[in-house]
Design a protein around this motif. Sequence first.
Motif, PDB file in Angstrom:
ATOM      1  N   GLY A 145       0.786  -1.232   0.000  1.00  0.00           N
ATOM      2  CA  GLY A 145       0.000   0.000   0.000  1.00  0.00           C
ATOM      3  C   GLY A 145       0.814   1.275   0.000  1.00  0.00           C
ATOM      4  N   PHE A 146       2.074   1.214  -0.462  1.00  0.00           N
ATOM      5  CA  PHE A 146       2.929   2.399  -0.524  1.00  0.00           C
ATOM      6  C   PHE A 146       2.899   3.011  -1.921  1.00  0.00           C
ATOM      7  CE2 PHE A 146       5.398   0.223   2.955  1.00  0.00           C
ATOM      8  CZ  PHE A 146       5.143   1.175   3.935  1.00  0.00           C
ATOM      9  N   SER A 147       2.956   4.334  -1.971  1.00  0.00           N
ATOM     10  CA  SER A 147       3.229   5.006  -3.238  1.00  0.00           C
ATOM     11  C   SER A 147       4.735   5.023  -3.448  1.00  0.00           C
ATOM     12  CB  SER A 147       2.693   6.442  -3.205  1.00  0.00           C
ATOM     13  OG  SER A 147       3.437   7.223  -2.271  1.00  0.00           O
ATOM     14  N   GLN A 148       5.162   5.353  -4.669  1.00  0.00           N
ATOM     15  CA  GLN A 148       6.599   5.460  -4.927  1.00  0.00           C
ATOM     16  C   GLN A 148       7.221   6.533  -4.041  1.00  0.00           C
ATOM     17  OE1 GLN A 148       7.138   6.067  -9.141  1.00  0.00           O
ATOM     18  NE2 GLN A 148       7.011   3.869  -9.591  1.00  0.00           N
ATOM     19  N   LEU A 149       6.504   7.638  -3.829  1.00  0.00           N
ATOM     20  CA  LEU A 149       7.028   8.719  -3.002  1.00  0.00           C
ATOM     21  C   LEU A 149       7.170   8.278  -1.548  1.00  0.00           C
ATOM     22  CD1 LEU A 149       7.927  11.627  -2.657  1.00  0.00           C
ATOM     23  CD2 LEU A 149       5.517  12.283  -2.418  1.00  0.00           C
ATOM     24  N   GLU A 150       6.189   7.553  -1.038  1.00  0.00           N
ATOM     25  CA  GLU A 150       6.247   7.085   0.351  1.00  0.00           C
ATOM     26  C   GLU A 150       7.420   6.136   0.556  1.00  0.00           C
ATOM     27  OE1 GLU A 150       1.534   7.233   1.672  1.00  0.00           O
ATOM     28  OE2 GLU A 150       2.274   5.571   0.456  1.00  0.00           O
ATOM     29  N   LEU A 151       7.610   5.219  -0.393  1.00  0.00           N
ATOM     30  CA  LEU A 151       8.734   4.293  -0.278  1.00  0.00           C
ATOM     31  C   LEU A 151      10.060   5.046  -0.407  1.00  0.00           C
ATOM     32  CD1 LEU A 151       9.876   1.455  -0.009  1.00  0.00           C
ATOM     33  CD2 LEU A 151       9.553   1.147  -2.477  1.00  0.00           C
ATOM     34  N   ALA A 152      10.098   6.012  -1.291  1.00  0.00           N
ATOM     35  CA  ALA A 152      11.323   6.800  -1.475  1.00  0.00           C
ATOM     36  C   ALA A 152      11.695   7.538  -0.192  1.00  0.00           C
ATOM     37  CB  ALA A 152      11.136   7.787  -2.620  1.00  0.00           C
ATOM     38  N   ASN A 153      10.708   8.100   0.484  1.00  0.00           N
ATOM     39  CA  ASN A 153      10.975   8.808   1.737  1.00  0.00           C
ATOM     40  C   ASN A 153      11.508   7.863   2.803  1.00  0.00           C
ATOM     41  OD1 ASN A 153      10.182  11.306   0.730  1.00  0.00           O
ATOM     42  ND2 ASN A 153       8.053  11.058   1.383  1.00  0.00           N
ATOM     43  N   LEU A 154      10.950   6.664   2.860  1.00  0.00           N
ATOM     44  CA  LEU A 154      11.423   5.684   3.833  1.00  0.00           C
ATOM     45  C   LEU A 154      12.860   5.267   3.539  1.00  0.00           C
ATOM     46  CD1 LEU A 154       8.288   3.359   4.175  1.00  0.00           C
ATOM     47  CD2 LEU A 154       9.227   4.856   5.945  1.00  0.00           C
ATOM     48  N   LEU A 202      15.177  -1.582   0.266  1.00  0.00           N
ATOM     49  CA  LEU A 202      13.785  -1.498  -0.162  1.00  0.00           C
ATOM     50  C   LEU A 202      12.985  -2.702   0.326  1.00  0.00           C
ATOM     51  CD1 LEU A 202      14.229  -0.215  -3.835  1.00  0.00           C
ATOM     52  CD2 LEU A 202      13.617   1.112  -1.802  1.00  0.00           C
ATOM     53  N   ALA A 203      13.585  -3.886   0.228  1.00  0.00           N
ATOM     54  CA  ALA A 203      12.898  -5.096   0.699  1.00  0.00           C
ATOM     55  C   ALA A 203      12.626  -5.020   2.195  1.00  0.00           C
ATOM     56  CB  ALA A 203      13.736  -6.331   0.375  1.00  0.00           C
ATOM     57  N   GLY A 204      13.549  -4.420   2.932  1.00  0.00           N
ATOM     58  CA  GLY A 204      13.359  -4.283   4.365  1.00  0.00           C
ATOM     59  C   GLY A 204      12.200  -3.358   4.696  1.00  0.00           C
ATOM     60  N   HIS A 205      12.121  -2.219   4.020  1.00  0.00           N
ATOM     61  CA  HIS A 205      11.032  -1.271   4.270  1.00  0.00           C
ATOM     62  C   HIS A 205       9.678  -1.854   3.840  1.00  0.00           C
ATOM     63  CE1 HIS A 205      13.359   2.034   5.770  1.00  0.00           C
ATOM     64  NE2 HIS A 205      14.156   2.037   4.713  1.00  0.00           N
ATOM     65  N   LEU A 206       9.695  -2.752   2.866  1.00  0.00           N
ATOM     66  CA  LEU A 206       8.456  -3.373   2.397  1.00  0.00           C
ATOM     67  C   LEU A 206       8.121  -4.649   3.168  1.00  0.00           C
ATOM     68  CD1 LEU A 206       8.944  -2.932  -1.461  1.00  0.00           C
ATOM     69  CD2 LEU A 206       7.397  -1.649   0.041  1.00  0.00           C
TER      70      LEU A 206
END
Length: 274
Positions: free
Chosen positions: A35-44, A70-74
């Motif tokens: 449920g993340f947008s590209q921007l939300e994932l980028a900020n994380l 990225l895999a960790g944040h997801l």
Amino acid sequence: MTAGPVEQAREQVQEQAREQARAGRLLAKWRRQRGFSQLELANLADVSARHIGFVETGRSQPSREMVLRLAGHLDVPARVRNSLLLAAGYAPVYPERPLDDPAMQPVLEAVRRVLRGHQPYPALVVDGRWDIVASNDAFGLFTEGVAAHLLEPPVNGLRLVLHPEGMAPRIANIGQWRDKLLARLACRAALDERLRPLYEELLGYPCARPEPEIGAPGPDDIMVPLQLRHGDVTLNFIATLATFGTAHDVTMSELVIESFFPADEHTAAYLSGS
């Protein structure tokens, strides 16, 4: 005709590009799943949204560290993280030891302690395929009357519940549990092809409600209990799931301890023998 050095080099570059694109598609699939947008994932991840977009489309080759970040944040499972690394051109980093490996013995002993400590209530442990790894003595309450072929190792926990010769005839609210279990399995099967045949098999079992439904809970509903007939009584259980939160091994990360608790005083008294 054998391809020359130039053609072979071009093919290698094209194959690498295809693999990069596959890694990006996998990351995009998990991003949407979470449920993340590209921007939300980028900020994380402390990168630009443009970089995330380039990675997902295969226009940019992510580093090994970026794939893992990225895999960790997801919150991607360890097995899939290995697949992501391979697709991006890197070696897997998470080992997958068999349960009989000496390194796994402390894990199994911890599991056994949990199961013993949960007596007199049923508890079991399943692996990433929902095969039962261990259970306590009280779990025998669930397997009473189950056809012998369903108890031949490896015993699959979902098949045990939903098979018409398994627990299903004794579950008073089998429609609700079928919906819940199939929905959970469908989500996993969409991300793990190993589970697709199991999902198709269980979906084909006869049931009064053959298709999973998404229903809104009633005003007094806080959970879906397991209503299990045992002789002339109906026992009510609630279930909890526990995992190893810091696991770096694929096998260990996929182990799930499912513990059943009495949902009412009648069930508690019945199981305690009072």
